[in-house]
Design a protein around this motif. Structure first.
Motif, mmCIF file in Angstrom:
data_model
loop_
_atom_site.group_PDB
_atom_site.id
_atom_site.type_symbol
_atom_site.label_atom_id
_atom_site.label_comp_id
_atom_site.label_asym_id
_atom_site.label_seq_id
_atom_site.Cartn_x
_atom_site.Cartn_y
_atom_site.Cartn_z
ATOM 1 N N UNK A 69 78.383 12.091 10.688
ATOM 2 C CA UNK A 69 79.390 11.211 10.103
ATOM 3 C C UNK A 69 79.101 9.733 10.236
ATOM 4 N N UNK A 70 77.881 9.364 10.602
ATOM 5 C CA UNK A 70 77.557 7.943 10.782
ATOM 6 C C UNK A 70 77.695 7.168 9.477
ATOM 7 N N UNK A 71 77.187 7.722 8.366
ATOM 8 C CA UNK A 71 77.269 7.029 7.088
ATOM 9 C C UNK A 71 78.717 6.871 6.666
ATOM 10 N N UNK A 72 79.494 7.927 6.824
ATOM 11 C CA UNK A 72 80.907 7.840 6.450
ATOM 12 C C UNK A 72 81.640 6.813 7.319
ATOM 13 N N UNK A 73 81.316 6.775 8.603
ATOM 14 C CA UNK A 73 81.946 5.794 9.498
ATOM 15 C C UNK A 73 81.621 4.373 9.061
ATOM 16 N N UNK A 74 80.377 4.127 8.689
ATOM 17 C CA UNK A 74 79.957 2.783 8.314
ATOM 18 C C UNK A 74 80.433 2.389 6.923
ATOM 19 N N UNK A 75 80.367 3.298 5.954
ATOM 20 C CA UNK A 75 80.700 2.964 4.568
ATOM 21 C C UNK A 75 82.086 3.440 4.160
ATOM 22 N N UNK A 76 82.472 4.625 4.575
ATOM 23 C CA UNK A 76 83.752 5.188 4.194
ATOM 24 C C UNK A 76 83.801 5.476 2.707
ATOM 25 N N UNK A 77 85.009 5.420 2.171
ATOM 26 C CA UNK A 77 85.241 5.635 0.753
ATOM 27 C C UNK A 77 86.002 4.434 0.221
ATOM 28 N N UNK A 78 85.611 3.929 -0.944
ATOM 29 C CA UNK A 78 86.233 2.720 -1.487
ATOM 30 C C UNK A 78 87.416 3.017 -2.397
ATOM 31 N N UNK A 79 87.895 4.265 -2.401
ATOM 32 C CA UNK A 79 89.009 4.603 -3.276
ATOM 33 C C UNK A 79 90.334 4.031 -2.789
ATOM 34 N N UNK A 80 90.480 3.754 -1.515
ATOM 35 C CA UNK A 80 91.701 3.153 -0.968
ATOM 36 C C UNK A 80 91.351 2.455 0.347
ATOM 37 N N UNK A 81 91.981 1.306 0.636
ATOM 38 C CA UNK A 81 91.637 0.548 1.845
ATOM 39 C C UNK A 81 91.704 1.355 3.143
ATOM 40 N N UNK A 82 92.631 2.297 3.226
ATOM 41 C CA UNK A 82 92.724 3.073 4.467
ATOM 42 C C UNK A 82 91.520 3.999 4.657
ATOM 43 N N UNK A 83 90.716 4.182 3.621
ATOM 44 C CA UNK A 83 89.526 5.023 3.716
ATOM 45 C C UNK A 83 88.238 4.212 3.878
ATOM 46 N N UNK A 84 88.353 2.890 3.948
ATOM 47 C CA UNK A 84 87.173 2.040 4.110
ATOM 48 C C UNK A 84 86.512 2.325 5.453
ATOM 49 N N UNK A 85 85.199 2.167 5.479
ATOM 50 C CA UNK A 85 84.452 2.273 6.726
ATOM 51 C C UNK A 85 84.339 0.899 7.387
ATOM 52 N N UNK A 86 83.504 0.831 8.400
ATOM 53 C CA UNK A 86 83.336 -0.396 9.184
ATOM 54 C C UNK A 86 82.833 -1.555 8.320
ATOM 55 N N UNK A 87 81.845 -1.312 7.465
ATOM 56 C CA UNK A 87 81.244 -2.398 6.681
ATOM 57 C C UNK A 87 82.239 -3.008 5.691
ATOM 58 N N UNK A 88 82.918 -2.224 4.840
ATOM 59 C CA UNK A 88 83.888 -2.846 3.929
ATOM 60 C C UNK A 88 85.036 -3.538 4.663
ATOM 61 N N UNK A 89 85.472 -2.981 5.780
ATOM 62 C CA UNK A 89 86.548 -3.618 6.551
ATOM 63 C C UNK A 89 86.099 -4.964 7.115
ATOM 64 N N UNK A 90 84.870 -5.005 7.615
ATOM 65 C CA UNK A 90 84.340 -6.264 8.157
ATOM 66 C C UNK A 90 84.194 -7.303 7.057
ATOM 67 N N UNK A 91 83.678 -6.898 5.895
ATOM 68 C CA UNK A 91 83.534 -7.831 4.775
ATOM 69 C C UNK A 91 84.896 -8.346 4.328
ATOM 70 N N UNK A 92 85.877 -7.468 4.216
ATOM 71 C CA UNK A 92 87.229 -7.907 3.839
ATOM 72 C C UNK A 92 87.798 -8.884 4.854
ATOM 73 N N UNK A 93 87.603 -8.620 6.126
ATOM 74 C CA UNK A 93 88.120 -9.509 7.171
ATOM 75 C C UNK A 93 87.500 -10.900 7.062
ATOM 76 N N UNK A 94 86.209 -10.962 6.790
ATOM 77 C CA UNK A 94 85.535 -12.261 6.641
ATOM 78 C C UNK A 94 86.131 -13.035 5.469
ATOM 79 N N UNK A 95 86.275 -12.387 4.315
ATOM 80 C CA UNK A 95 86.785 -13.089 3.138
ATOM 81 C C UNK A 95 88.258 -13.443 3.268
ATOM 82 N N UNK A 96 89.040 -12.623 3.937
ATOM 83 C CA UNK A 96 90.449 -12.966 4.182
ATOM 84 C C UNK A 96 90.539 -14.207 5.066
ATOM 85 N N UNK A 97 89.695 -14.289 6.070
ATOM 86 C CA UNK A 97 89.674 -15.454 6.954
ATOM 87 C C UNK A 97 89.291 -16.707 6.170
#
Length: 89
Positions: free
Chosen positions: A3-31
């Motif tokens: 599950x490493x890939x899923x943990x890092x990338x997740x699914x982009x169909x809904x924010x609650x399914x995002x993995x570490x990378x999309x969440x980190x990118x969103x946090x940077x742009x929100x800041x």
């Protein structure tokens, strides 16, 4: 797999399914979209000032590295210029 890939990338169909990378990118742009309201005299008759962007300009540099069999590969680099580096182990 584990599950490493899923943990890092997740699914982009809904924010609650995002993995570490999309969440980190969103946090940077929100800041970077953050604003503040400049100080003003609240006793004055003027309206409070409009929010001002906290950051006037910025640059973002990003790498997306894969480590496989002790080899590093930048997955965002141009494939013609992608240099693999073996870890010093």
């Amino acid at each position: 797999g584990t599950g490493k890939t899923h943990t890092m990338e997740g699914s982009l169909d809904a924010p609650e399914n995002y993995g570490v990378i999309p969440r980190a990118a969103n946090a940077i742009f929100e800041k970077l979209k953050a604003t503040y309201v400049p100080d003003y005299d609240s006793d004055a008759e003027d309206e409070p000032p409009e929010p001002v962007p906290l950051y006037q300009s910025f640059q973002i540099h990003c790498s997306y590295l894969e480590i496989y069999n002790e080899e590093l590969c930048d997955l965002l680099a141009d494939s013609n210029n992608n240099t693999n580096a073996t870890s010093g182990g």
